[in-house]
Write an enzyme that holds these catalytic residues in place. Structure first.
Site, PDB file in Angstrom:
ATOM      1  N   GLU A  69       0.811  -1.222   0.000  1.00 37.11           N
ATOM      2  CA  GLU A  69       0.000   0.000   0.000  1.00 37.11           C
ATOM      3  C   GLU A  69       0.846   1.275   0.000  1.00 37.11           C
ATOM      4  OE1 GLU A  69      -4.030  -1.704   2.142  1.00 37.11           O
ATOM      5  OE2 GLU A  69      -2.349  -1.127   3.427  1.00 37.11           O
TER       6      GLU A  69
ATOM      7  N   GLU B 242      -7.885  -1.501   9.759  1.00 37.20           N
ATOM      8  CA  GLU B 242      -7.050  -0.475  10.436  1.00 37.20           C
ATOM      9  C   GLU B 242      -7.699   0.896  10.593  1.00 37.20           C
ATOM     10  OE1 GLU B 242      -5.974  -1.946   7.505  1.00 37.20           O
ATOM     11  OE2 GLU B 242      -4.804  -3.583   8.392  1.00 37.20           O
TER      12      GLU B 242
ATOM     13  N   ASP C 196     -11.859  -6.311  -3.042  1.00 36.15           N
ATOM     14  CA  ASP C 196     -12.664  -7.541  -3.010  1.00 36.15           C
ATOM     15  C   ASP C 196     -14.047  -7.180  -2.475  1.00 36.15           C
ATOM     16  OD1 ASP C 196     -10.733  -7.536  -0.385  1.00 36.15           O
ATOM     17  OD2 ASP C 196     -12.776  -8.122   0.122  1.00 36.15           O
TER      18      ASP C 196
HETATM   19  N1  SAH Z   1      -3.039 -11.651   2.246  1.00 37.34           N
HETATM   20  C1  SAH Z   1      -2.461 -10.951   3.375  1.00 37.34           C
HETATM   21  C2  SAH Z   1      -3.505 -10.622   4.422  1.00 37.34           C
HETATM   22  C3  SAH Z   1      -4.410  -9.510   3.996  1.00 37.34           C
HETATM   23  S1  SAH Z   1      -5.468  -8.984   5.250  1.00 37.34           S
HETATM   24  C4  SAH Z   1      -1.362 -11.825   3.968  1.00 37.34           C
HETATM   25  O1  SAH Z   1      -1.416 -13.029   3.828  1.00 37.34           O
HETATM   26  O2  SAH Z   1      -0.459 -11.263   4.568  1.00 37.34           O
HETATM   27  C5  SAH Z   1      -6.374  -7.734   4.382  1.00 37.34           C
HETATM   28  C6  SAH Z   1      -5.798  -6.323   4.373  1.00 37.34           C
HETATM   29  O3  SAH Z   1      -6.514  -5.532   3.430  1.00 37.34           O
HETATM   30  C7  SAH Z   1      -6.007  -5.578   5.696  1.00 37.34           C
HETATM   31  O4  SAH Z   1      -4.950  -4.665   5.891  1.00 37.34           O
HETATM   32  C8  SAH Z   1      -7.357  -4.870   5.511  1.00 37.34           C
HETATM   33  O5  SAH Z   1      -7.329  -3.545   5.984  1.00 37.34           O
HETATM   34  C9  SAH Z   1      -7.623  -4.865   4.009  1.00 37.34           C
HETATM   35  N2  SAH Z   1      -8.820  -5.606   3.543  1.00 37.34           N
HETATM   36  C10 SAH Z   1      -9.104  -5.775   2.219  1.00 37.34           C
HETATM   37  N3  SAH Z   1     -10.221  -6.531   2.075  1.00 37.34           N
HETATM   38  C11 SAH Z   1     -10.655  -6.854   3.321  1.00 37.34           C
HETATM   39  C12 SAH Z   1     -11.746  -7.652   3.812  1.00 37.34           C
HETATM   40  N4  SAH Z   1     -12.580  -8.280   2.978  1.00 37.34           N
HETATM   41  N5  SAH Z   1     -11.884  -7.772   5.152  1.00 37.34           N
HETATM   42  C13 SAH Z   1     -11.040  -7.156   6.009  1.00 37.34           C
HETATM   43  N6  SAH Z   1      -9.982  -6.412   5.585  1.00 37.34           N
HETATM   44  C14 SAH Z   1      -9.768  -6.255   4.261  1.00 37.34           C
END
Ligand code: SAH
Length: 240
Positions: A12, A182, A205
């Site tokens: 990001e 966050e 998503d």
């Molecule tokens: N794939 C990553 C984890 C991503 S967690 C890994 O394995 O390290 C998702 C991140 O994107 C978080 O920082 C959150 O703020 C944001 N986010 C995007 N879509 C989200 C969703 N459906 N639910 C919660 N957070 C989401």
């Protein structure tokens, strides 16, 4: 004016650090220092007449709280701009759409058994609101650039949401348009320390059963949509 730019994940904030991808937008960003503090890296620099301090926190509310507080208290930022990705709750939001938060809440904060509303703790508030001036700046930038900037309520919690049921509950309970992990933590910190803030998210998503796959597929692209807009806001702020 010192501006904090914050994300949760490296992807990001990476567009701010790799000049080549955002030429010529970012050609004025001059990095002057890099510091490790509390397990994170803080990049300091300038953008035209603005001082910049930039960091990603790692995922989740606790990490976001530490980084936001550090950006304000240790680095003395006057304004905080958050950039990142989120899941869509409002069905009108599609992947790549930009949402500026008008209010943020914590969907997983729950002492409702004592009769309090979800997301509320005594002496707190269910919703924390970003700076109206920064929202107006964003609106001006969007208009000038022909960008369709949406506004909406963002719900934050320490879970990646990939469930129609949870999504529906958050929609009903908080009238939320997007969901992430966050934003509300950053909002609480900035509100408490009286520092104007702005939270921007591009949809990665739909927080549904495909969310995990969509997130992986669209993270970088959506992160760039959001960071490009923040760069345009810096340009605007450098004139003011
Ligand atoms: N794939 C990553 C984890 C991503 S967690 C890994 O394995 O390290 C998702 C991140 O994107 C978080 O920082 C959150 O703020 C944001 N986010 C995007 N879509 C989200 C969703 N459906 N639910 C919660 N957070 C989401």
């Amino acid at each position: 004016m010192k501006i904090a730019i914050m994300g949760a994940m490296l992807e990001e904030v990476e567009p701010f650090l790799s000049h080549s991808e955002h030429e010529p937008l970012l050609k004025h960003f001059v990095k002057t220092n890099e510091m490790r503090y509390g397990g994170n890296t803080y990049h300091e620099g300038t953008y035209k007449n603005l001082e910049i301090v930039l960091a990603y926190s790692k995922i989740g509310k606790v990490n976001a709280t530490l980084t936001a507080a550090t950006l304000l208290e240790k680095f003395g930022a006057d304004v905080l701009l958050f950039t990142g990705v989120a899941g869509a709750i409002n069905p009108a939001l599609n992947i790549g759409d930009l949402v500026a938060a008008t209010a943020l809440c914590q969907h997983d904060l729950d002492i409702s058994i004592f009769g309090h509303p979800h997301g509320f703790v005594p002496e707190g508030a269910v919703y924390v609101k970003p700076s109206t001036e920064l929202l107006a700046t964003a609106q001006r930038v969007a208009k000038a650039k022909g960008v369709n900037l949406r506004h909406g309520i963002i719900a934050t919690g320490d879970q990646f949401i990939a469930s129609a049921k949870r999504k529906e509950w958050v929609a009903q309970t908080f009238q939320a348009d997007a969901i992430e992990m966050e934003g509300a933590a950053v909002a609480v910190v900035c509100d408490a320390l009286k520092v104007p803030f702005f939270i921007l998210r591009a949809i990665s998503d739909a927080a549904d059963m495909d969310a995990q796959f969509d997130f992986d597929a669209f993270l970088k692209e959506s992160a760039k949509v959001s960071s490009s807009f923040v760069i345009a806001m810096l340009e605007e702020l450098s004139h003011g």
